[in-house]
Design a protein around this motif. Sequence first.
Motif, PDB file in Angstrom:
ATOM      1  N   UNK A 109       0.832  -1.203   0.000  1.00 17.04           N
ATOM      2  CA  UNK A 109       0.000   0.000   0.000  1.00 17.04           C
ATOM      3  C   UNK A 109       0.866   1.251   0.000  1.00 17.04           C
ATOM      4  N   UNK A 110       0.368   2.313  -0.599  1.00 12.92           N
ATOM      5  CA  UNK A 110       1.147   3.558  -0.661  1.00 12.92           C
ATOM      6  C   UNK A 110       1.451   4.103   0.722  1.00 12.92           C
ATOM      7  N   UNK A 111       0.575   3.820   1.685  1.00  8.47           N
ATOM      8  CA  UNK A 111       0.808   4.299   3.054  1.00  8.47           C
ATOM      9  C   UNK A 111       2.022   3.614   3.669  1.00  8.47           C
ATOM     10  N   UNK A 112       2.197   2.326   3.376  1.00  3.38           N
ATOM     11  CA  UNK A 112       3.374   1.611   3.881  1.00  3.38           C
ATOM     12  C   UNK A 112       4.626   2.053   3.137  1.00  3.38           C
ATOM     13  N   UNK A 113       4.488   2.336   1.840  1.00  3.03           N
ATOM     14  CA  UNK A 113       5.629   2.870   1.088  1.00  3.03           C
ATOM     15  C   UNK A 113       6.060   4.214   1.664  1.00  3.03           C
ATOM     16  N   UNK A 114       5.099   5.032   2.108  1.00  3.27           N
ATOM     17  CA  UNK A 114       5.451   6.305   2.745  1.00  3.27           C
ATOM     18  C   UNK A 114       6.256   6.059   4.013  1.00  3.27           C
ATOM     19  N   UNK A 115       5.881   5.023   4.776  1.00  2.00           N
ATOM     20  CA  UNK A 115       6.649   4.681   5.982  1.00  2.00           C
ATOM     21  C   UNK A 115       8.066   4.266   5.598  1.00  2.00           C
ATOM     22  N   UNK A 116       8.203   3.402   4.589  1.00  2.00           N
ATOM     23  CA  UNK A 116       9.521   2.972   4.137  1.00  2.00           C
ATOM     24  C   UNK A 116      10.363   4.170   3.728  1.00  2.00           C
ATOM     25  N   UNK A 117       9.774   5.088   2.968  1.00  2.90           N
ATOM     26  CA  UNK A 117      10.526   6.254   2.499  1.00  2.90           C
ATOM     27  C   UNK A 117      10.957   7.150   3.652  1.00  2.90           C
ATOM     28  N   UNK A 118      10.196   7.144   4.736  1.00  4.61           N
ATOM     29  CA  UNK A 118      10.551   7.966   5.894  1.00  4.61           C
ATOM     30  C   UNK A 118      11.605   7.326   6.787  1.00  4.61           C
ATOM     31  N   UNK A 119      11.708   5.991   6.755  1.00  2.19           N
ATOM     32  CA  UNK A 119      12.683   5.351   7.661  1.00  2.19           C
ATOM     33  C   UNK A 119      13.986   4.968   6.969  1.00  2.19           C
ATOM     34  N   UNK A 120      13.994   4.914   5.651  1.00  2.00           N
ATOM     35  CA  UNK A 120      15.264   4.698   4.935  1.00  2.00           C
ATOM     36  C   UNK A 120      15.861   6.079   4.697  1.00  2.00           C
ATOM     37  N   UNK A 121      16.800   6.452   5.560  1.00  2.00           N
ATOM     38  CA  UNK A 121      17.262   7.844   5.545  1.00  2.00           C
ATOM     39  C   UNK A 121      18.760   7.938   5.835  1.00  2.00           C
ATOM     40  N   UNK A 122      19.476   8.570   4.928  1.00  3.81           N
ATOM     41  CA  UNK A 122      20.922   8.754   5.095  1.00  3.81           C
ATOM     42  C   UNK A 122      21.207   9.533   6.367  1.00  3.81           C
ATOM     43  N   UNK A 123      22.180   9.042   7.123  1.00  2.00           N
ATOM     44  CA  UNK A 123      22.571   9.699   8.358  1.00  2.00           C
ATOM     45  C   UNK A 123      21.775   9.286   9.570  1.00  2.00           C
TER      46      UNK A 123
END
Length: 229
Positions: A109-123
């Motif tokens: 779901x796009x909502x879970x993809x939003x979570x993934x995009x928020x937690x995969x973060x440089x630094x």
Amino acid sequence: MTTLLHLDASARPGLAGLHVHGSHSRALSARFVERWRHAAPGTRVLRRDVGQSPPAHVDHAWIEAAFTAPADATDAMRARLAESDRLIDELFAADVIVIGTALYNFGMPSTLKAWVDNIVRAGRTVDIDPSQADPYTPRLAEPARTAVILAARGGHDQDPGGACAHMNHLEAHLRTALEFVGIRDVRCVAVEYQEAGGTLLEESVAAAQRAVDALVDQLVASRPMARVA
């Protein structure tokens, strides 16, 4: 004390078996957490429902803030990343991440993809050094964590090696993202045959419930500190 991070991503708010049009993935994740709590009463559970309260999608302001050195960040940049920081902090706090999610149109779901995009973060969850042969260093590798993906699929035979596995990009996508930040122990259980319904669905639900129960027992037994004498 073991900490579980319990995420749900289905757009359906109810539980299959209890509510009309209830979610099978939510029912599986609730079963997992309930059985774990029964086996280890001292467990702490962090709750995150991205299906009903989705994180904001990544936008230009997020990207600008995420790739600005902390010393140079403005108050507006820090505010834009505040939600991402909360989601990442939950991930760092967890020993086991339980993700209940439906398979929508071949992926998450796009909502879970939003979570993934928020937690995969440089630094924050991965360090990047282009001068190295392997430029990526995950930050969640130690201590070792386990992720459990509890999925619901409309179709069938979509496990690895199945006739329709090529149509399922949900677990593979999640596994790649989780392993990228250091969570390498990823387990999967799924309900199938939602489109067919009837006996096929009932048998799939029962098999998934048995698999969840066995997985909880195995994982709790592997964490002595989670057990109560």
